[in-house]
Design a protein around this motif. Sequence first.
Motif, PDB file in Angstrom:
ATOM      1  N   THR A  28       0.852  -1.256  -0.125  1.00  0.00           N
ATOM      2  CA  THR A  28       0.013  -0.018  -0.024  1.00  0.00           C
ATOM      3  C   THR A  28       1.021   1.274  -0.075  1.00  0.00           C
ATOM      4  O   THR A  28       2.100   1.180   0.636  1.00  0.00           O
ATOM      5  CB  THR A  28      -0.988   0.123   1.153  1.00  0.00           C
ATOM      6  N   VAL A  29       0.278   2.496  -0.468  1.00  0.00           N
ATOM      7  CA  VAL A  29       1.076   3.700  -0.340  1.00  0.00           C
ATOM      8  C   VAL A  29       0.017   4.651  -0.066  1.00  0.00           C
ATOM      9  O   VAL A  29      -1.257   4.578  -0.779  1.00  0.00           O
ATOM     10  CB  VAL A  29       1.457   3.992  -1.864  1.00  0.00           C
ATOM     11  N   ASN A  30       0.229   5.302   1.103  1.00  0.00           N
ATOM     12  CA  ASN A  30      -0.784   6.075   1.796  1.00  0.00           C
ATOM     13  C   ASN A  30      -0.729   7.507   1.114  1.00  0.00           C
ATOM     14  O   ASN A  30       0.283   7.756   0.783  1.00  0.00           O
ATOM     15  CB  ASN A  30      -0.806   5.968   3.248  1.00  0.00           C
ATOM     16  N   GLU A  31      -1.759   8.349   1.316  1.00  0.00           N
ATOM     17  CA  GLU A  31      -1.678   9.803   0.783  1.00  0.00           C
ATOM     18  C   GLU A  31      -0.605  10.477   1.856  1.00  0.00           C
ATOM     19  O   GLU A  31      -0.586  10.317   2.888  1.00  0.00           O
ATOM     20  CB  GLU A  31      -2.939  10.360   1.048  1.00  0.00           C
ATOM     21  N   GLY A  32       0.400  11.250   0.972  1.00  0.00           N
ATOM     22  CA  GLY A  32       1.345  11.942   1.533  1.00  0.00           C
ATOM     23  C   GLY A  32       2.503  11.206   1.930  1.00  0.00           C
ATOM     24  O   GLY A  32       3.635  11.955   2.331  1.00  0.00           O
ATOM     25  N   GLU A  33       2.695  10.074   1.467  1.00  0.00           N
ATOM     26  CA  GLU A  33       3.856   9.202   1.877  1.00  0.00           C
ATOM     27  C   GLU A  33       4.845   9.201   0.829  1.00  0.00           C
ATOM     28  O   GLU A  33       4.362   9.319  -0.315  1.00  0.00           O
ATOM     29  CB  GLU A  33       3.670   7.660   2.165  1.00  0.00           C
ATOM     30  N   ILE A  34       6.234   8.929   1.418  1.00  0.00           N
ATOM     31  CA  ILE A  34       7.305   8.350   0.166  1.00  0.00           C
ATOM     32  C   ILE A  34       7.627   7.135   0.589  1.00  0.00           C
ATOM     33  O   ILE A  34       7.795   6.784   1.866  1.00  0.00           O
ATOM     34  CB  ILE A  34       8.486   9.346   0.497  1.00  0.00           C
ATOM     35  N   VAL A  35       7.485   6.186  -0.245  1.00  0.00           N
ATOM     36  CA  VAL A  35       7.461   4.836   0.049  1.00  0.00           C
ATOM     37  C   VAL A  35       8.629   4.292  -1.262  1.00  0.00           C
ATOM     38  O   VAL A  35       8.412   4.486  -2.222  1.00  0.00           O
ATOM     39  CB  VAL A  35       6.038   4.021  -0.347  1.00  0.00           C
ATOM     40  N   ALA A  36       9.633   3.634  -0.401  1.00  0.00           N
ATOM     41  CA  ALA A  36      10.606   3.049  -1.262  1.00  0.00           C
ATOM     42  C   ALA A  36      10.444   1.784  -1.497  1.00  0.00           C
ATOM     43  O   ALA A  36      10.052   0.983  -0.672  1.00  0.00           O
ATOM     44  CB  ALA A  36      12.103   3.364  -0.661  1.00  0.00           C
ATOM     45  N   LEU A  37      10.771   1.111  -2.851  1.00  0.00           N
ATOM     46  CA  LEU A  37      10.821  -0.080  -3.345  1.00  0.00           C
ATOM     47  C   LEU A  37      12.083  -0.416  -3.578  1.00  0.00           C
ATOM     48  O   LEU A  37      12.697   0.063  -4.529  1.00  0.00           O
ATOM     49  CB  LEU A  37       9.858  -0.472  -4.449  1.00  0.00           C
ATOM     50  N   ILE A  38      12.924  -1.514  -2.820  1.00  0.00           N
ATOM     51  CA  ILE A  38      14.378  -1.695  -3.125  1.00  0.00           C
ATOM     52  C   ILE A  38      14.389  -3.170  -3.289  1.00  0.00           C
ATOM     53  O   ILE A  38      13.416  -3.984  -3.299  1.00  0.00           O
ATOM     54  CB  ILE A  38      15.024  -1.275  -1.703  1.00  0.00           C
ATOM     55  N   GLY A  39      15.735  -3.517  -3.983  1.00  0.00           N
ATOM     56  CA  GLY A  39      15.986  -4.856  -4.115  1.00  0.00           C
ATOM     57  C   GLY A  39      16.764  -4.886  -5.362  1.00  0.00           C
ATOM     58  O   GLY A  39      17.040  -3.803  -5.799  1.00  0.00           O
ATOM     59  N   GLY A  40      17.357  -6.039  -5.402  1.00  0.00           N
ATOM     60  CA  GLY A  40      18.564  -6.324  -6.537  1.00  0.00           C
ATOM     61  C   GLY A  40      17.915  -6.396  -7.953  1.00  0.00           C
ATOM     62  O   GLY A  40      16.785  -6.139  -8.253  1.00  0.00           O
ATOM     63  N   ASN A  41      19.033  -6.707  -8.674  1.00  0.00           N
ATOM     64  CA  ASN A  41      18.420  -6.684 -10.215  1.00  0.00           C
ATOM     65  C   ASN A  41      17.416  -7.709 -10.541  1.00  0.00           C
ATOM     66  O   ASN A  41      17.538  -8.684  -9.849  1.00  0.00           O
ATOM     67  CB  ASN A  41      19.712  -7.307 -11.071  1.00  0.00           C
ATOM     68  N   GLY A  42      16.473  -7.352 -11.348  1.00  0.00           N
ATOM     69  CA  GLY A  42      15.570  -8.319 -11.780  1.00  0.00           C
ATOM     70  C   GLY A  42      14.355  -8.851 -10.558  1.00  0.00           C
ATOM     71  O   GLY A  42      13.831  -9.896 -10.946  1.00  0.00           O
ATOM     72  N   ALA A  43      14.432  -8.028  -9.449  1.00  0.00           N
ATOM     73  CA  ALA A  43      13.482  -8.623  -8.449  1.00  0.00           C
ATOM     74  C   ALA A  43      12.203  -8.242  -8.939  1.00  0.00           C
ATOM     75  O   ALA A  43      11.307  -8.699  -8.010  1.00  0.00           O
ATOM     76  CB  ALA A  43      13.796  -7.609  -7.172  1.00  0.00           C
ATOM     77  N   GLY A  44      11.919  -7.196  -9.683  1.00  0.00           N
ATOM     78  CA  GLY A  44      10.395  -7.191 -10.340  1.00  0.00           C
ATOM     79  C   GLY A  44      10.124  -5.577  -9.700  1.00  0.00           C
ATOM     80  O   GLY A  44       8.893  -5.141  -9.643  1.00  0.00           O
ATOM     81  N   LYS A  45      10.926  -4.661  -9.521  1.00  0.00           N
ATOM     82  CA  LYS A  45      10.676  -3.423  -9.103  1.00  0.00           C
ATOM     83  C   LYS A  45       9.995  -2.633 -10.166  1.00  0.00           C
ATOM     84  O   LYS A  45       8.993  -2.057 -10.053  1.00  0.00           O
ATOM     85  CB  LYS A  45      11.846  -2.673  -8.590  1.00  0.00           C
ATOM     86  N   THR A  46      10.598  -2.554 -11.384  1.00  0.00           N
ATOM     87  CA  THR A  46      10.163  -1.898 -12.669  1.00  0.00           C
ATOM     88  C   THR A  46       8.852  -2.538 -12.951  1.00  0.00           C
ATOM     89  O   THR A  46       7.696  -1.420 -13.130  1.00  0.00           O
ATOM     90  CB  THR A  46      11.284  -2.059 -13.715  1.00  0.00           C
ATOM     91  N   THR A  47       8.716  -3.813 -12.865  1.00  0.00           N
ATOM     92  CA  THR A  47       7.376  -4.436 -13.195  1.00  0.00           C
ATOM     93  C   THR A  47       6.210  -4.214 -12.360  1.00  0.00           C
ATOM     94  O   THR A  47       5.257  -3.736 -12.866  1.00  0.00           O
ATOM     95  CB  THR A  47       7.482  -5.927 -13.469  1.00  0.00           C
ATOM     96  N   THR A  48       6.722  -3.911 -11.358  1.00  0.00           N
ATOM     97  CA  THR A  48       5.468  -3.225 -10.064  1.00  0.00           C
ATOM     98  C   THR A  48       5.206  -1.994 -10.497  1.00  0.00           C
ATOM     99  O   THR A  48       3.998  -1.644 -10.625  1.00  0.00           O
ATOM    100  CB  THR A  48       6.329  -3.121  -8.684  1.00  0.00           C
ATOM    101  N   LEU A  49       5.960  -0.917 -10.983  1.00  0.00           N
ATOM    102  CA  LEU A  49       5.567   0.340 -11.303  1.00  0.00           C
ATOM    103  C   LEU A  49       4.677   0.235 -12.672  1.00  0.00           C
ATOM    104  O   LEU A  49       4.016   0.795 -12.911  1.00  0.00           O
ATOM    105  CB  LEU A  49       6.879   1.081 -11.612  1.00  0.00           C
TER     106      LEU A  49
END
Length: 241
Positions: A28-49
């Motif tokens: 979840t991302v709440n209004e007003g937050e900065i939420v970081a998505l971290i992890g190594g190469n190929g973890a799926g971060k870009t796919t999530t966005l």
Amino acid sequence: PTTTEMLALTDVHTYYGHIHALKGISMTVNEGEIVALIGGNGAGKTTTLRTVSGMMKPKHGTLTYQGQNAAGIPAHVIMGRGMSHVPEGRRIFPQLTVRENLEVGGYTVLDKALIEQRIQEGFGFFPRLKEREHQLGGTMSGGEQQMLAIARALMVNPKLLLLDEPSMGLSPLFVEAIFDIIVKLNRERGMTILLVEQNANMALEVAHRAYVMQTGEIKLSGKASDIAQDESVRKAYLGDE
Ligand code: ATP
């Protein structure tokens, strides 16, 4: 203050053909937050966005943005609802000037005066872009192009800003500048930000909460300050021995 959920993913699965890139993501991302998505190469971060912004359609699971279904809704429709995505690798238009890139970013804004106001706001955030207003995007440095990519995304005055690796390939000075702007957008504009980063140290410094991804799954989540203290995270992503 009450917490308002801006973005919610529940058991989201996304595929590239047969490649199972997201294996049941919940976050979840709440209004007003900065939420970081971290992890190594190929973890799926870009796919999530990509899934969040409508560039990819999840095969299973639910995705809501501002309480409404957003799964498989076309990117331009999602953008019209106030979400803006700065993709990996910036993707500015190299043959267009800085100003033209910003104008393209504001193509859904019909009020000409408002477009001009937002261009000037962008120049306020990034004075370097003002100096380079008539320079071709492709001739600028990597850091300047990243600034342009962010300024372009801001042309629609988003409620939710998705940033994919904004610090990638930038010199330390530019990295500082980009993270300063991220904090400023959040504090001064109340902008909600979902930030994907390989630079976990910086990301955890500016974020309120964080999710750690590994091979298509979320391995850990919590307050960014707690994640930054986590021993397994420190070893894997923060360069600790
Ligand atoms: P990175 O930081 O290296 O970009 P990431 O965490 O953003 O990593 P993704 O790019 O989301 O990871 O990739 C997740 C998985 O999906 C990887 O196994 C990757 O090989 C695969 N993948 C990504 N893009 C494609 C594509 N266009 N076609 C097929 N598979 C892809």
